[in-house]
Design a protein around this motif. Structure first.
Motif, mmCIF file in Angstrom:
data_model
loop_
_atom_site.group_PDB
_atom_site.id
_atom_site.type_symbol
_atom_site.label_atom_id
_atom_site.label_comp_id
_atom_site.label_asym_id
_atom_site.label_seq_id
_atom_site.Cartn_x
_atom_site.Cartn_y
_atom_site.Cartn_z
ATOM 1 N N THR A 335 16.146 -7.574 -18.117
ATOM 2 C CA THR A 335 16.946 -8.682 -17.599
ATOM 3 C C THR A 335 16.946 -9.837 -18.595
ATOM 4 O O THR A 335 15.942 -10.069 -19.287
ATOM 5 C CB THR A 335 16.393 -9.178 -16.255
ATOM 6 N N ALA A 376 7.599 -4.862 -16.666
ATOM 7 C CA ALA A 376 8.272 -4.273 -15.502
ATOM 8 C C ALA A 376 8.208 -5.207 -14.299
ATOM 9 O O ALA A 376 9.177 -5.317 -13.530
ATOM 10 C CB ALA A 376 7.642 -2.926 -15.157
ATOM 11 N N LEU A 377 7.083 -5.899 -14.120
ATOM 12 C CA LEU A 377 6.946 -6.833 -13.007
ATOM 13 C C LEU A 377 7.911 -8.011 -13.150
ATOM 14 O O LEU A 377 8.517 -8.460 -12.169
ATOM 15 C CB LEU A 377 5.506 -7.343 -12.929
ATOM 16 N N ASP A 379 10.805 -7.983 -14.697
ATOM 17 C CA ASP A 379 12.132 -7.464 -14.343
ATOM 18 C C ASP A 379 12.278 -7.321 -12.834
ATOM 19 O O ASP A 379 13.319 -7.686 -12.256
ATOM 20 C CB ASP A 379 12.352 -6.106 -15.012
ATOM 21 N N TYR A 380 11.271 -6.780 -12.181
ATOM 22 C CA TYR A 380 11.333 -6.571 -10.738
ATOM 23 C C TYR A 380 11.558 -7.894 -10.004
ATOM 24 O O TYR A 380 12.372 -7.967 -9.063
ATOM 25 C CB TYR A 380 10.037 -5.915 -10.249
ATOM 26 N N CYS A 381 10.848 -8.921 -10.420
ATOM 27 C CA CYS A 381 10.968 -10.218 -9.742
ATOM 28 C C CYS A 381 12.387 -10.771 -9.863
ATOM 29 O O CYS A 381 12.953 -11.265 -8.871
ATOM 30 C CB CYS A 381 9.967 -11.202 -10.326
ATOM 31 N N VAL A 383 15.216 -9.053 -10.576
ATOM 32 C CA VAL A 383 16.152 -8.168 -9.885
ATOM 33 C C VAL A 383 16.081 -8.402 -8.386
ATOM 34 O O VAL A 383 17.111 -8.494 -7.691
ATOM 35 C CB VAL A 383 15.867 -6.692 -10.231
ATOM 36 N N GLN A 384 14.867 -8.487 -7.859
ATOM 37 C CA GLN A 384 14.708 -8.699 -6.417
ATOM 38 C C GLN A 384 15.251 -10.063 -6.004
ATOM 39 O O GLN A 384 15.855 -10.208 -4.917
ATOM 40 C CB GLN A 384 13.221 -8.596 -6.051
#
Length: 397
Positions: A335, A376-377, A379-381, A383-384
């Motif tokens: 991201t 990865a964390l 990106d996850y934050c 994206v979420q």
């Protein structure tokens, strides 16, 4: 080239299923795709057709590394002749060839060991050989001292390829940067081969070129001198000036000393779109701001605190890590906002490690590996967050 293409087409049936050499199909496919662009294309589904594939991306990164490699070879020779006091009598070609001969075995060992393992794994799993190690194989020799033994490089490369890459599934699945895992393994398993004052200058002549230096010769890096409290910080009257850090004619890892050579590589990566400017710029911003903070506080016992932000960015492996390591697309966020956070924190952590841990004056390696864990964390934050924001917008209609 046409003759080579015809030869490969002629022998190719031997490596296909049912051929007498079918056991080496992956090896043949690897060499064929290295020499020629595959002519197979997608037949159905939704695809974006362009001229970029992983082989081209890796090749561009290798090309971008060439300025740092060539300068590193010259600097290896330069440091040897300078230490012996014979630099003025040596020609440019003599200095460069000595450095070339000192560095070349490390490149060969890195590629032979790494590619050998990848070829073996691909053949065992009956998969295509990936091009990922084309870059890692070049990075590894550039981030080690010139006196690092070949057998140590071989052991560390094998460890990194097996446990930091293949065990995760190969190229594209690894969490950590493979070259940095190699360096971390070397640093913690063989610390005397990666640090101290005895590893940064080539000490033995090669085929009559170069000089045999005495066993007790010491050639510390700038950060190494600073960590011991040396007054080299007084750049106006002692030791190293900022321009020397930028040019790079200083002891250090083979490919990390010249800011100019590294920035040439950065221009190539950014111009071709292989590296993302957000990550790269954020590393420098984070490092500069943190360096300003430590410099403003100052210290009478730790000279690293007293470096200004430009010196921090120019010395050690900071520039090399920001350009070639932090921008690794596999181990960094996807991201755009994530790239900013990822790069900024790498710069912050690298300077914090330098300033807070005198026993380890170079912090770039650990900073990037630490942030690889959180890529990865991050990106996850983001994206979420985007998903939740869109859901809220839909529910409010």
């Amino acid at each position: 080239m046409k003759a080579l293409r015809n030869f490969l087409d002629k022998v190719k049936p031997n490596f296909e299923e049912g051929g007498k050499l079918s056991a080496f199909r992956s090896v043949f496919d690897g060499f064929e795709t290295f020499l020629f662009v595959p002519n197979t294309v997608s037949k159905n589904g939704t695809h974006i057709h362009d001229t970029i594939d992983s082989k081209r991306v890796m090749s561009i990164v290798v090309i971008a590394l060439i300025p740092a490699l060539l300068f590193g070879m010259y600097n290896v020779g330069y440091q040897n002749y300078l230490a012996a006091g014979t630099l003025e009598q040596a020609s440019f070609l003599e200095v460069f060839i000595f450095g070339f001969l000192a560095v070349l075995p490390k490149i060969i060992v890195s590629y032979v060991v790494g590619l050998g393992i990848e070829f073996t794994v691909a053949q065992w799993k009956k998969e295509e050989i990936q091009e990922g190690f084309l870059v890692s194989g070049m990075l590894i020799p550039l981030i080690v001292p010139v006196e690092c033994p070949l057998w140590v490089i071989a052991v560390a490369t094998a460890f990194a390829v097996i446990f930091a890459k293949e065990i995760f599934g190969g190229t594209g699945y690894n969490i950590f940067n493979v070259a940095l895992i190699t360096r971390a393994f070397l640093f913690f398993a063989y610390p005397t081969k990666m640090s101290g004052d005895q590893v940064w200058v080539a000490k033995d002549s090669i085929f009559g070129l170069g000089n045999d230096l005495p066993e007790g010769f010491s050639g510390a890096t700038t950060l190494g001198q600073l960590s011991t409290g040396s007054p080299v910080v007084d750049l106006a009257n002692n030791g190293v000036e900022l321009k020397d850090m930028i040019i790079g004619l200083l002891p250090g890892s083979i490919g990390e000393t010249s800011v100019i050579a590294i920035l040439i590589g950065a221009v190539i990566l950014l111009w071709t779109g292989v590296a993302n400017w957000r990550t790269m710029a954020s590393v420098f911003v984070g490092g500069a701001l943190t360096a300003m903070l430590f410099n403003a506080i100052g210290s009478t016992t730790n000279q690293v605190w007293n470096l200004d932000w430009m010196q921090h960015l120019a010395v050690g492996g900071f520039c090399f890590g920001a350009v070639f390591m932090a921008t690794d697309p596999v181990t960094s966020p996807r991201t755009d906002c994530g790239k900013y956070i990822f790069g900024f924190l790498i710069g912050v952590v690298a300077i914090v490690i330098r300033c807070m841990n005198p026993g380890y004056p170079e912090g770039m390696m650990l900073a990037i590996l630490l942030m690889n864990v959180f890529a990865a964390l991050i990106d996850y934050c983001f994206v979420q967050h985007n998903i939740n924001k869109r859901l809220k917008r839909i529910n409010n209609r």
